[in-house]
Design a protein around this motif. Sequence first.
Motif, PDB file in Angstrom:
ATOM      1  N   SER A  84       0.830  -1.215   0.000  1.00 25.47           N
ATOM      2  CA  SER A  84       0.000   0.000   0.000  1.00 25.47           C
ATOM      3  C   SER A  84       0.860   1.259   0.000  1.00 25.47           C
ATOM      4  O   SER A  84       0.496   2.271  -0.613  1.00 25.47           O
ATOM      5  N   ILE A 101      -3.156   7.268  -8.750  1.00 22.14           N
ATOM      6  CA  ILE A 101      -3.765   6.563  -7.613  1.00 22.14           C
ATOM      7  C   ILE A 101      -3.620   7.390  -6.349  1.00 22.14           C
ATOM      8  O   ILE A 101      -4.526   7.432  -5.516  1.00 22.14           O
ATOM      9  N   ASN A 102      -2.475   8.066  -6.225  1.00 26.02           N
ATOM     10  CA  ASN A 102      -2.230   8.842  -5.009  1.00 26.02           C
ATOM     11  C   ASN A 102      -2.956  10.188  -5.041  1.00 26.02           C
ATOM     12  O   ASN A 102      -3.432  10.638  -6.083  1.00 26.02           O
ATOM     13  N   TRP A 158      -1.699   9.627   0.491  1.00 28.62           N
ATOM     14  CA  TRP A 158      -3.050   9.088   0.478  1.00 28.62           C
ATOM     15  C   TRP A 158      -3.340   8.343  -0.820  1.00 28.62           C
ATOM     16  O   TRP A 158      -2.807   8.673  -1.880  1.00 28.62           O
ATOM     17  N   ILE A 159      -4.212   7.339  -0.727  1.00 25.89           N
ATOM     18  CA  ILE A 159      -4.729   6.615  -1.893  1.00 25.89           C
ATOM     19  C   ILE A 159      -6.177   7.037  -2.091  1.00 25.89           C
ATOM     20  O   ILE A 159      -6.974   7.022  -1.139  1.00 25.89           O
ATOM     21  N   ARG A 160      -6.517   7.415  -3.305  1.00 25.99           N
ATOM     22  CA  ARG A 160      -7.889   7.851  -3.609  1.00 25.99           C
ATOM     23  C   ARG A 160      -8.830   6.653  -3.649  1.00 25.99           C
ATOM     24  O   ARG A 160      -8.582   5.683  -4.362  1.00 25.99           O
ATOM     25  N   LEU A 161      -9.889   6.737  -2.871  1.00 19.96           N
ATOM     26  CA  LEU A 161     -10.940   5.711  -2.896  1.00 19.96           C
ATOM     27  C   LEU A 161     -12.296   6.410  -2.968  1.00 19.96           C
ATOM     28  O   LEU A 161     -13.053   6.442  -1.992  1.00 19.96           O
ATOM     29  N   GLY A 162     -12.585   6.986  -4.113  1.00 18.88           N
ATOM     30  CA  GLY A 162     -13.865   7.668  -4.293  1.00 18.88           C
ATOM     31  C   GLY A 162     -13.954   8.925  -3.461  1.00 18.88           C
ATOM     32  O   GLY A 162     -13.150   9.847  -3.606  1.00 18.88           O
ATOM     33  N   ASN A 194     -10.084   9.415   1.110  1.00 20.03           N
ATOM     34  CA  ASN A 194      -8.684   9.075   0.877  1.00 20.03           C
ATOM     35  C   ASN A 194      -8.182   8.263   2.068  1.00 20.03           C
ATOM     36  O   ASN A 194      -8.477   8.592   3.218  1.00 20.03           O
ATOM     37  N   ILE A 195      -7.446   7.207   1.782  1.00 19.70           N
ATOM     38  CA  ILE A 195      -6.882   6.363   2.831  1.00 19.70           C
ATOM     39  C   ILE A 195      -5.389   6.632   2.943  1.00 19.70           C
ATOM     40  O   ILE A 195      -4.681   6.703   1.931  1.00 19.70           O
ATOM     41  N   SER A 249      -8.114   7.783   8.555  1.00 25.35           N
ATOM     42  CA  SER A 249      -7.192   6.651   8.650  1.00 25.35           C
ATOM     43  C   SER A 249      -6.605   6.532  10.049  1.00 25.35           C
ATOM     44  O   SER A 249      -6.487   5.437  10.605  1.00 25.35           O
TER      45      SER A 249
END
Length: 387
Positions: free
Chosen positions: A97, A106-107, A116-120, A123-124, A360
């Motif tokens: 990850s 993606i970031n 952060w990772i974009r998830l809709g 961000n995680i 997070s």
Amino acid sequence: MIDAIMPDSVRTAGRALQVWDRWLLGCTFVLLALGVTMVYSASIAYAEREMQNSAYYLIRHVSFAILGLVLMVFVMHTRIRWWEKSGPFLLLLGIASLCLVLVPGINAHVNGSSRWIRLGIVNIQPSEFMKLFMVVYLAGYLVRKQEALRNFTQGIVMVSLVVAVIGTLLLLEPDMGTLVVMTVTVFAMLFLGGVRFWHFMLVLAVGLGGMAVLAVISPYRMGRVTSFLDPWADPFNSGFQLVQALIAFGRGELFGVGVGASVQKLFYLPAAHTDFVFAVLAEELGLMAVLGVIVLFGIIFARAFVIAHQAEAAGQLYSARLAQGLGLLFASQAMINMGVNMGLMPTKGLTLPFLSYGGSSLLASCMAMGLLLLIGREARAAAWGRT
């Protein structure tokens, strides 16, 4: 309400057995409630200006708090044996990850960092979970290699290589604060796990030297160090954030100016609802609340080591090492965040567990607390079974 969801005692052969640690539960719920209050108070003006909705951060923070409690309850009803077996896989998941964070597209970039990772719609931040996964893995490593820990290669070098890989990925984001917390926690766990003292001191010296080099070769980090030493030398540039935090502490005095009455949160103090929410708490609730929060984290740390002692006495060595690691993780992150807010340490982008805004961080903190509660339950059950 807590008793209705998870009774704190059961009857066994006519005797009451406390299942969940009331001190840990109490501290968790108090910190969560205080966090909801302070995040809303610290973010209301910023949310109104940027999002046209004064409750924007409150709604998101409460949503993550509820999800965090669900995760905590779920973890509390798992088995420690599962976490011990899953340690290596969780470590690999965390490293993967951290690699994804560096992939363009993606970031997500925020304030010059790619953490952060974009998830809709959310961000995680993988680094928050990486700290927990590292502790889960290392506790198992200390048990598996218990007899070989006094060997330099098995006791220090192998773990140092893992930390070096993770640390490199964190520095590429960059996320120096997480690296410091993880490094402190890992090497404190190694020391408690039984590595030779001179091995530990050698690596400690190398680690401190490495951090000094990283600060010197980076103008950005060096600027933070120099501004920390004398923030008033440049109060409108490099020392601005720390100066505003110190003003907040000064205005709070003994009992604070009252909830919602902070002036520093009105666009003077950057990151008022995230990294510097402790300064807003000091301004609005005063020195007594500051001491109260320190005591709450002190109780969590103390209870973690009490639980570790109980687990070790019950022959649950992995649980003991994991409880020590979780206690150190909570304590080091809280100590560094509060130290930064009070001007005792250079500024770092690091949240205060349970209090700061950050989904997070909140989820990872709740999972860690769930693990600590689970260890306490299993240790007491084992001790109870022998009486």
